[in-house]
Design a protein around this motif. Structure first.
Motif, mmCIF file in Angstrom:
data_model
loop_
_atom_site.group_PDB
_atom_site.id
_atom_site.type_symbol
_atom_site.label_atom_id
_atom_site.label_comp_id
_atom_site.label_asym_id
_atom_site.label_seq_id
_atom_site.Cartn_x
_atom_site.Cartn_y
_atom_site.Cartn_z
ATOM 1 N N GLU A 1 0.979 4.097 -3.048
ATOM 2 C CA GLU A 1 0.753 5.534 -2.845
ATOM 3 C C GLU A 1 1.887 6.348 -3.435
ATOM 4 O OE1 GLU A 1 0.287 6.058 1.315
ATOM 5 O OE2 GLU A 1 -1.734 5.161 1.405
ATOM 6 N N GLU B 1 1.354 6.060 -7.498
ATOM 7 C CA GLU B 1 0.076 6.370 -8.137
ATOM 8 C C GLU B 1 0.153 7.666 -8.943
ATOM 9 O OE1 GLU B 1 -3.799 4.535 -5.919
ATOM 10 O OE2 GLU B 1 -2.736 6.158 -4.883
ATOM 11 N N THR C 1 0.839 -1.212 0.000
ATOM 12 C CA THR C 1 0.000 0.000 0.000
ATOM 13 C C THR C 1 0.868 1.254 0.000
ATOM 14 O OG1 THR C 1 -1.771 -1.155 1.189
ATOM 15 C CG2 THR C 1 -1.779 1.253 1.267
#
Length: 505
Positions: free
Chosen positions: A323, A326, A319
């Protein structure tokens, strides 16, 4: 399962072959003994019958039919157990003398020998027995049968046959047990070699195959393999020392050159000169990133499985990496899909794992065209934790999937793109440290472009399993596990100490 694997070993198959040869030899030997024994006893019985026939013939010649009848009756009276069988009849099968009433039915040979059963059909009043006799005609149309009770002989043959069968069974069982024990001993020796070899392949290059001091074939093989390993390690250390020395020695002047170019870039006013200096700085950054990647891979390969292993939440780590990337994916208008199962734990070095995840995501973004699709997934299957990255890019041909983990190897289609061919080498080194494996496959099989799916499978964290790791130091004296990951810049520029994250496509 372990027994089945042992049955497939070459040592057991060789022992099985010896067992078949040995059992065949024993069978032939026992069969010869049986043939000679049974044949001797049968011949002895026939000789006894022939002797009685010769005596009766002599009586017939000297005393005639009445004398023959008298001698048969006398012999029957002297033999209450009826070991000898007699029957004298007329041409019409009317009984004149003997201890049976009628002619037996049985297979009769050309020589006149017959095998039959003493039972009620021949007028026998005792227990059923087996008999063997000879039939011939006497002058005057008389018929004579002379035989012997062979029931004891038949029983003895059966006892011998049973003994032979049991002997063969015991021989086969002992041969099978001996083959199993011999193959088990051999398999243990081989398994020691295989287990040590696997640990050496996993990075424990200091290990050597143990010997028993018996100086047998396995000890000689182990000593030869150990000498070969010593030679390989010596050559590898020489190559690694040269490559590391080159990287260390060149990184310092390259850093100075880059700093000087950057100072020049800031001081000149000419646009053309600034552009050329900027390109030179970019090239220097690329060279420094390559040297940093080489040094980092060398440290990982030298470290083996001695990284600082701690429980790590793989889904949380992925995760964080997503981030970070992205924004870069959005710049290319790519669809960034995430499917992250929660509480997927592994045991590993978080910095190394983050570098591995970052490399794979960066590769997927780099080699996926604009408006393409990128998928990142984390899941747990059985005892494995799986991190998967899929893209819709140019992919890797099947014949090159096993080669892309080599240093500096790049697929032909990707040579025009930025990169140095060290990304997957670094990913492979990190995966090996974490006892995992990498699987490459096409995202869209049979389509163009096929895309690429990279799945990294690692053992899921087991709290009951404790690993004992010792701290090791690198050439500078610092703990190997203390090497920290430099921050990754999603814009594409790496800092001087960061690892270049390009793929080898």
């Amino acid at each position: 399962m372990k027994l089945l694997s042992q049955l497939r070993t070459s040592s057991f198959q060789l022992a099985l072959l010896y067992m078949v040869v040995f059992a065949t030899s024993v069978f032939l030997l026992l069969a010869f003994i049986y043939w000679r024994t049974a044949g001797f006893m049968t011949a002895q019985t026939d000789e006894t019958i022939e002797a009685e026939i010769a005596g009766l013939a002599e009586q017939y010649r000297s005393r005639g039919v009445n004398g023959l009848i008298t001698i048969i009756r006398e012999r029957v009276a002297r033999d209450p157990n009826a070991k000898s069988i007699y029957l004298l009849t007329t041409e019409d099968f009317v009984k004149l003398a003997g201890n049976i009433e009628t002619w037996p039915e049985g297979s009769r040979s050309e020589s006149g020998w017959i095998n039959f059963t003493l039972d009620k059909s021949v007028g026998w009043t005792g227990d059923e027995r087996l008999a063997r006799a000879r039939i011939f005609e006497v002058q005057g149309g008389l018929r004579l049968l002379v035989g012997r009770d062979v029931d004891e002989l038949t029983n003895l043959k059966r006892v011998i046959e049973t003994a032979i069968n049991w002997g063969m069974g015991i021989t086969l069982a002992l041969a099978l047990l001996g083959g199993f024990l011999m193959s088990r001993s051999t398999t243990r020796r081989i398994e020691v070699i295989n287990h040590t070899s696997r640990r050496i392949m996993n990075g424990h290059l200091s290990l050597r195959i143990p010997t028993r001091g018996t100086d047998d074939d396995f000890d000689q093989l182990a000593e030869n393999l150990n000498q070969m390993l010593d030679r390989i390690v010596y050559l590898m250390e020489g190559i690694r020392h040269v490559s590391d020395s080159i990287a260390h020695d060149l990184r310092t002047p390259l850093t100075r050159l880059r700093n000087q170019l950057e100072n020049t870039l800031m001081s000149v006013d000419n646009d053309e000169a600034r552009e050329q200096a900027g390109r030179a700085v970019a090239e220097a950054d690329q060279l420094l990133a390559t040297f940093n990647a080489l040094l980092r891979i060398a440290r990982l390969e030298t470290r083996g499985n001695t990284a600082d292993m701690k429980p790590v939440s793989l889904d949380q780590l992925v995760t964080d990496a997503c981030e970070l990337y992205e924004a870069l994916s959005e710049d290319k208008e790519q669809m960034f899909e995430q499917s992250l199962a929660s509480e997927v734990m592994i045991e590993g070095d978080r910095d190394l794992l983050f570098q591995m995840v970052s490399n794979l995501i960066d590769n997927a973004i780099k080699y996926t065209p604009e408006r393409g699709v990128i998928g990142v997934a984390v899941r747990k299957e059985g005892i494995e934790a799986i991190f998967e990255v899929r893209d819709s890019g140019i992919g890797i041909p099947d014949e090159e999937k096993d080669q892309v983990f080599q240093r500096f190897y790049r697929v032909g289609k990707s040579r025009s793109l930025p990169g140095n061919g060290l990304g997957l080498s670094l990913v492979s080194a990190v995966t090996e440290i974490h006892q995992g494996r990498i699987e490459l496959s096409d995202t869209y099989p049979g389509k163009q472009p096929p895309g690429l799916t990279v799945a990294v499978c690692m053992p899921a964290y087991n709290p009951a399993r404790k690993r004992i790791r010792t701290a090791q130091t690198d050439a500078s004296g610092e703990p190997v596990g203390s090497d920290t990951r430099a921050p990754v810049d999603p814009t594409g520029r790496a800092s001087l100490d960061s690892t270049e994250s390009s793929d080898v496509k």
